[in-house]
Design a protein around this motif. Sequence first.
Motif, PDB file in Angstrom:
ATOM      1  N   PHE A 111      15.914   7.224  -1.785  1.00  0.00           N
ATOM      2  CA  PHE A 111      16.000   5.755  -1.840  1.00  0.00           C
ATOM      3  C   PHE A 111      17.361   5.284  -2.346  1.00  0.00           C
ATOM      4  N   ASP A 112      18.251   6.232  -2.681  1.00  0.00           N
ATOM      5  CA  ASP A 112      19.529   5.834  -3.297  1.00  0.00           C
ATOM      6  C   ASP A 112      20.369   4.947  -2.381  1.00  0.00           C
ATOM      7  N   ASP A 113      20.276   5.166  -1.071  1.00  0.00           N
ATOM      8  CA  ASP A 113      21.109   4.377  -0.144  1.00  0.00           C
ATOM      9  C   ASP A 113      20.296   3.285   0.543  1.00  0.00           C
ATOM     10  N   ILE A 114      19.172   2.901  -0.065  1.00  0.00           N
ATOM     11  CA  ILE A 114      18.338   1.844   0.515  1.00  0.00           C
ATOM     12  C   ILE A 114      18.353   0.625  -0.407  1.00  0.00           C
ATOM     13  N   ASP A 115      18.515  -0.568   0.211  1.00  0.00           N
ATOM     14  CA  ASP A 115      18.636  -1.793  -0.585  1.00  0.00           C
ATOM     15  C   ASP A 115      17.357  -2.610  -0.615  1.00  0.00           C
ATOM     16  N   ILE A 116      16.575  -2.532   0.459  1.00  0.00           N
ATOM     17  CA  ILE A 116      15.347  -3.334   0.576  1.00  0.00           C
ATOM     18  C   ILE A 116      14.315  -2.463   1.291  1.00  0.00           C
ATOM     19  N   ALA A 117      13.055  -2.521   0.838  1.00  0.00           N
ATOM     20  CA  ALA A 117      12.015  -1.689   1.481  1.00  0.00           C
ATOM     21  C   ALA A 117      10.853  -2.556   1.938  1.00  0.00           C
ATOM     22  N   LEU A 118      10.392  -2.252   3.125  1.00  0.00           N
ATOM     23  CA  LEU A 118       9.331  -3.066   3.740  1.00  0.00           C
ATOM     24  C   LEU A 118       8.272  -2.141   4.298  1.00  0.00           C
ATOM     25  N   MET A 119       7.042  -2.368   3.905  1.00  0.00           N
ATOM     26  CA  MET A 119       5.954  -1.716   4.613  1.00  0.00           C
ATOM     27  C   MET A 119       4.743  -2.628   4.659  1.00  0.00           C
ATOM     28  N   ASN A 120       3.846  -2.325   5.570  1.00  0.00           N
ATOM     29  CA  ASN A 120       2.658  -3.130   5.825  1.00  0.00           C
ATOM     30  C   ASN A 120       1.464  -2.195   5.678  1.00  0.00           C
ATOM     31  N   HIS A 121       0.274  -2.770   5.565  1.00  0.00           N
ATOM     32  CA  HIS A 121      -0.930  -1.947   5.448  1.00  0.00           C
ATOM     33  C   HIS A 121      -2.053  -2.569   6.278  1.00  0.00           C
ATOM     34  N   ALA A 122      -3.009  -1.752   6.659  1.00  0.00           N
ATOM     35  CA  ALA A 122      -4.181  -2.244   7.390  1.00  0.00           C
ATOM     36  C   ALA A 122      -5.114  -3.001   6.448  1.00  0.00           C
ATOM     37  N   HIS A 123      -5.826  -4.015   6.979  1.00  0.00           N
ATOM     38  CA  HIS A 123      -6.940  -4.607   6.237  1.00  0.00           C
ATOM     39  C   HIS A 123      -8.122  -4.821   7.180  1.00  0.00           C
ATOM     40  N   THR A 124      -9.293  -4.961   6.572  1.00  0.00           N
ATOM     41  CA  THR A 124     -10.505  -5.133   7.406  1.00  0.00           C
ATOM     42  C   THR A 124     -11.350  -6.320   6.974  1.00  0.00           C
ATOM     43  N   ASP A 125     -11.018  -6.937   5.846  1.00  0.00           N
ATOM     44  CA  ASP A 125     -11.947  -7.946   5.313  1.00  0.00           C
ATOM     45  C   ASP A 125     -11.505  -9.381   5.554  1.00  0.00           C
ATOM     46  N   LYS A 126     -10.533  -9.571   6.406  1.00  0.00           N
ATOM     47  CA  LYS A 126     -10.072 -10.924   6.731  1.00  0.00           C
ATOM     48  C   LYS A 126     -10.033 -11.031   8.257  1.00  0.00           C
ATOM     49  N   PRO A 127      -9.828 -12.256   8.801  1.00  0.00           N
ATOM     50  CA  PRO A 127      -9.801 -12.361  10.268  1.00  0.00           C
ATOM     51  C   PRO A 127      -8.876 -11.302  10.888  1.00  0.00           C
ATOM     52  N   VAL A 128      -9.308 -10.779  12.041  1.00  0.00           N
ATOM     53  CA  VAL A 128      -8.589  -9.669  12.677  1.00  0.00           C
ATOM     54  C   VAL A 128      -7.127 -10.030  12.928  1.00  0.00           C
ATOM     55  N   ARG A 129      -6.883 -11.215  13.518  1.00  0.00           N
ATOM     56  CA  ARG A 129      -5.497 -11.592  13.835  1.00  0.00           C
ATOM     57  C   ARG A 129      -4.910 -12.403  12.680  1.00  0.00           C
ATOM     58  N   GLY A 291       4.368   0.365  -5.272  1.00  0.00           N
ATOM     59  CA  GLY A 291       4.592  -0.264  -6.582  1.00  0.00           C
ATOM     60  C   GLY A 291       5.786   0.355  -7.284  1.00  0.00           C
ATOM     61  N   ASP A 292       5.902   1.674  -7.195  1.00  0.00           N
ATOM     62  CA  ASP A 292       7.046   2.365  -7.810  1.00  0.00           C
ATOM     63  C   ASP A 292       8.346   1.911  -7.158  1.00  0.00           C
ATOM     64  N   VAL A 293       8.321   1.814  -5.827  1.00  0.00           N
ATOM     65  CA  VAL A 293       9.520   1.384  -5.094  1.00  0.00           C
ATOM     66  C   VAL A 293       9.910  -0.033  -5.539  1.00  0.00           C
ATOM     67  N   SER A 294       8.888  -0.907  -5.725  1.00  0.00           N
ATOM     68  CA  SER A 294       9.162  -2.307  -6.081  1.00  0.00           C
ATOM     69  C   SER A 294       9.802  -2.430  -7.465  1.00  0.00           C
ATOM     70  N   HIS A 295       9.740  -1.358  -8.271  1.00  0.00           N
ATOM     71  CA  HIS A 295      10.374  -1.418  -9.591  1.00  0.00           C
ATOM     72  C   HIS A 295      11.871  -1.141  -9.528  1.00  0.00           C
ATOM     73  N   ILE A 296      12.345  -0.585  -8.411  1.00  0.00           N
ATOM     74  CA  ILE A 296      13.782  -0.281  -8.367  1.00  0.00           C
ATOM     75  C   ILE A 296      14.547  -1.033  -7.270  1.00  0.00           C
ATOM     76  N   ILE A 297      13.832  -1.465  -6.208  1.00  0.00           N
ATOM     77  CA  ILE A 297      14.486  -2.303  -5.183  1.00  0.00           C
ATOM     78  C   ILE A 297      13.483  -3.369  -4.695  1.00  0.00           C
ATOM     79  N   PRO A 298      13.968  -4.449  -4.067  1.00  0.00           N
ATOM     80  CA  PRO A 298      13.034  -5.447  -3.542  1.00  0.00           C
ATOM     81  C   PRO A 298      12.122  -4.829  -2.486  1.00  0.00           C
ATOM     82  N   ALA A 299      10.826  -5.121  -2.587  1.00  0.00           N
ATOM     83  CA  ALA A 299       9.848  -4.497  -1.686  1.00  0.00           C
ATOM     84  C   ALA A 299       8.632  -5.398  -1.537  1.00  0.00           C
TER      85      ALA A 299
END
Length: 386
Positions: A111-129, A291-299
């Motif tokens: 992660f040393d050469d990364i400035d911003i991190a983005l990831m998404n996750h699946a969910h099932t308990d809200k409207p599909v779209r 959560g760990d990533v969010s402590h060192i760069i924006p995520a």
Amino acid sequence: MTGIKGFIKGGAKGPTVALLGELDALINREHPQADSITGAAHACGHFAQIAWLIGGAIGLNRVAEKLCGNIALLAVPAEEFISMDFREGLRESGTIRYFGGKQEFIRLNLFDDIDIALMNHAHTDKPVRSTQIIEGYNGFIGKSITFTGRASHAGASPHRGINALNMFHVALSAINAQRETFKDTDAARVHFIITKGGDSVNVVPEEVKIEMFVRANSIKAINGLSGKVDNALKAGALGIGGSVEIKNIPGYMPLVPDDDLYNIWKQNAGRILGNKNIITIPAITASTDMGDVSHIIPAIEPSTGGFAGGMHSKDFRVTDEEMAYIIPAKLYAMTVIDLLKNNGNQAYGIIKGYKKKLTKNRYLKTLDSMFRTEKFSASDLSSTLL
Ligand SMILES: [Zn+2]
Ligand SMILES: [Zn+2]
């Protein structure tokens, strides 16, 4: 030992934005697609994350020339914090130092050469779209616990034994009694599995093994709860006259998402899904090594639909393939384009506005300090007769 990192180079210099996808599964033996030998099943939707990673990369590869900055693509193992005995073995052999994949990526300087991190996750308990804007995740500490007693014939001579399973029974009563002291604002969760409850029903259990998580929404609360749980475990050993070993293992940090990064995600989600399908929800009590990533760069880690059934359950499944696989890949690409277009202005703005919670060194030291093994034996305890 899996995991891979690649890059798409932009046309000009600028910040590096990472897209992440998780590689791992869970043990859900009842899942219809579970592996027949290991019981591993993709009941958390991580297979879709890899589709988003690849889909986003395909799109971004076509426009990267026009972007100012680079895109890092990270496929990361071991987000689910499971099989603690196995991971302890890897740690003891020096193969890993931490139990989470992103924790290891941070340690290995990925992660040393990364400035911003983005990831998404699946969910099932809200409207599909829809997309969920999740305002935070709990952190936790892991515990690998061994109660030791003495074996004897369970029918003929239980009085010669010391029952390790009863030690946990007493400990659990003490943990449950302490639940009335848990503050709602800490979002506490204490949960466990028994991985060894004895060897034979006609032998008093000599050794009992437990894996446990103590979760809350701040490190301070996690440490406070962890101490209460340790006292309860010792009470179990004391009450029955045996011993307990508590191995504390650093779990994940609470996730503190970057609001400015979320705003770009929301703008793009609004374009594809409509603003009414952007659902903001308060912090949730699950945990992730993002959560760990969010402590060192924006995520951030929002979630999207296309799935049904329960997360980590046998009925987790895809119900809308375009939503499950294609639309989040577009959101990945669109968000990266917004960050890195116009000289990377938006990315630089986010980096500037970010308040770092921990430096990388401080973060690693914090994790190291959380490895703590404690042994307690009823026989060590002496009392004074007055
Ligand atoms: Zn999961
Ligand atoms: Zn997951």
